[in-house]
Scaffold this active site. Structure first.
Site, PDB file in Angstrom:
ATOM      1  N   ARG A   1      -3.528  -5.031   7.906  1.00  0.00           N
ATOM      2  CA  ARG A   1      -4.593  -4.096   8.314  1.00  0.00           C
ATOM      3  C   ARG A   1      -5.728  -4.863   8.981  1.00  0.00           C
ATOM      4  O   ARG A   1      -6.231  -4.480  10.043  1.00  0.00           O
ATOM      5  CB  ARG A   1      -5.149  -3.359   7.085  1.00  0.00           C
ATOM      6  CG  ARG A   1      -4.248  -2.320   6.498  1.00  0.00           C
ATOM      7  CD  ARG A   1      -4.900  -1.692   5.281  1.00  0.00           C
ATOM      8  NE  ARG A   1      -4.861  -2.558   4.125  1.00  0.00           N
ATOM      9  CZ  ARG A   1      -5.678  -2.452   3.064  1.00  0.00           C
ATOM     10  NH1 ARG A   1      -6.629  -1.522   3.063  1.00  0.00           N
ATOM     11  NH2 ARG A   1      -5.559  -3.246   2.031  1.00  0.00           N
TER      12      ARG A   1
ATOM     13  N   ASP B   1      -6.799   1.305   7.933  1.00  0.00           N
ATOM     14  CA  ASP B   1      -5.517   1.915   8.297  1.00  0.00           C
ATOM     15  C   ASP B   1      -5.739   3.395   8.587  1.00  0.00           C
ATOM     16  O   ASP B   1      -6.881   3.871   8.623  1.00  0.00           O
ATOM     17  CB  ASP B   1      -4.454   1.698   7.212  1.00  0.00           C
ATOM     18  CG  ASP B   1      -4.803   2.360   5.875  1.00  0.00           C
ATOM     19  OD1 ASP B   1      -5.704   3.217   5.840  1.00  0.00           O
ATOM     20  OD2 ASP B   1      -4.154   2.013   4.865  1.00  0.00           O
TER      21      ASP B   1
ATOM     22  N   ASP C   1       0.832  -1.199   0.000  1.00  0.00           N
ATOM     23  CA  ASP C   1       0.000   0.000   0.000  1.00  0.00           C
ATOM     24  C   ASP C   1       0.872   1.257   0.000  1.00  0.00           C
ATOM     25  O   ASP C   1       1.989   1.242   0.527  1.00  0.00           O
ATOM     26  CB  ASP C   1      -0.905   0.020   1.236  1.00  0.00           C
ATOM     27  CG  ASP C   1      -1.951  -1.086   1.201  1.00  0.00           C
ATOM     28  OD1 ASP C   1      -2.256  -1.575   0.100  1.00  0.00           O
ATOM     29  OD2 ASP C   1      -2.454  -1.466   2.272  1.00  0.00           O
TER      30      ASP C   1
ATOM     31  N   TYR D   1       6.627  -8.145   8.978  1.00  0.00           N
ATOM     32  CA  TYR D   1       6.250  -6.740   9.114  1.00  0.00           C
ATOM     33  C   TYR D   1       6.404  -6.288  10.558  1.00  0.00           C
ATOM     34  O   TYR D   1       6.256  -7.091  11.491  1.00  0.00           O
ATOM     35  CB  TYR D   1       4.786  -6.530   8.730  1.00  0.00           C
ATOM     36  CG  TYR D   1       4.421  -6.883   7.318  1.00  0.00           C
ATOM     37  CD1 TYR D   1       4.387  -5.907   6.323  1.00  0.00           C
ATOM     38  CD2 TYR D   1       4.077  -8.195   6.970  1.00  0.00           C
ATOM     39  CE1 TYR D   1       4.024  -6.232   5.018  1.00  0.00           C
ATOM     40  CE2 TYR D   1       3.728  -8.530   5.672  1.00  0.00           C
ATOM     41  CZ  TYR D   1       3.705  -7.546   4.696  1.00  0.00           C
ATOM     42  OH  TYR D   1       3.357  -7.876   3.417  1.00  0.00           O
TER      43      TYR D   1
END
Length: 303
Positions: free
Chosen positions: A179, A80, A38, A66
């Protein structure tokens, strides 16, 4: 020029933007990325150049790691920090470290996720974010993903305040929406939540330490050292089983020959890398769908 360029993707650019920019810097067209990040997510984005585009899917299929941040107290349209607030329920009690650790443990292993509306998943030939931009909500297919590990990166014993945030590190399979994972963490704690920040620190075998910025790449192009900075195609295939072959068989492989499955790999369900004595990957083979005991090339990497 061919190989894998581990790029540090900055915030504010889509993965496609990065490819477009690199085409101009490197003055070449055959470039592909290895999985969408993203725009507001930064971190590791391996870029495949030339013949290496053939192995992009194997980087995409490998695990990712992550470091993210969950914000407890409200959720958003995009799950988000970029979206509009959908539901707000400010935290009125202390949340203990033990409660958070229990939730993270519950979300480890195989879990089911429903992709967010603002995502690139296609439904009826149209990407979900296209429906979302029209204000439409459609039924989304759930998917099974694997959370290999998830760790709390916060030393507090008690978490207090109307809005609570904490960082975590997660290693997961492809197709995992971090997310959505943040929203799930909030739900299990009894509150709406969203992902407030995210960085990808590993993709397949590539880490932040391997990455080059756009400035680094421009400098390497100017000095003529960019080729030396590329990772070989074989680094994308590190996790696949390897079968070493001689030069005579190698010529058949380059021509796409159907071959008997080597005895050590008869029970292997996934692809096999056929390589030369020096470790150069020649092709990726898979079991023949119609001919038992035989395998056929899925990708011929060297001609």
């Amino acid at each position: 020029m061919e190989g894998i360029l581990p790029l540090y993707k900055p915030k504010g650019l889509t993965s496609h933007d990065c490819v477009f920019k690199l085409r101009k810097i490197l003055r070449m067209k055959r470039i592909g990325h290895t999985g969408t990040l993203d725009p507001e997510v930064d971190g590791v984005l391996p870029i495949c150049l030339g013949r290496a585009t053939k192995v992009a899917e194997y980087i995409t299929d490998a695990g990712k790691t992550y470091v993210g941040e969950v914000m407890i107290g409200f959720t958003t349209t995009t799950e988000d920090a970029t979206g509009e607030t959908v539901e707000e329920n400010l935290v009125k009690k202390s949340i203990s470290r033990a409660e958070i650790l229990a939730v993270l443990a519950e979300l480890s292993g195989e879990i089911t996720q429903t992709p967010p509306m603002f995502s690139a998943v296609k439904v009826n030939g149209k990407r979900l974010y296209e429906y979302a931009r029209q204000g439409l909500e459609v039924e989304r297919p759930s998917r099974r993903v694997t959370i290999y590990s998830i760790d709390l990166l916060d030393e507090r014993e008690q978490f207090e305040g109307e809005l609570i945030r904490f960082r975590f590190q997660v290693s997961c399979s492809k197709g995992t929406y971090i997310r959505t994972l943040a929203v799930m963490i909030g739900e299990k704690l009894g509150y709406p939540a969203h992902m407030s920040q995210l960085t990808r620190i590993r993709s397949a075998s590539f880490t932040l330490d391997d990455c080059l910025t756009f400035s680094d790449i421009e400098e390497l192009v100017e000095t003529g050292a960019i080729v030396e900075a590329l990772q070989p195609i074989e680094t994308a295939l590190y996790y696949l089983p390897k079968y070493q072959i001689n030069d005579k068989l190698g010529e058949k492989v380059k021509n796409g020959a159907v071959l008997p499955i080597p005895e050590p790999f008869l029970n292997e369900k996934g692809p096999i890398v056929l390589e030369e004595v020096d470790g150069t990957a020649l092709a990726i083979y898979e079991a023949h769908p119609q001919k038992e005991g035989l395998m056929k090339p899925k990708k011929v990497l060297k001609i």
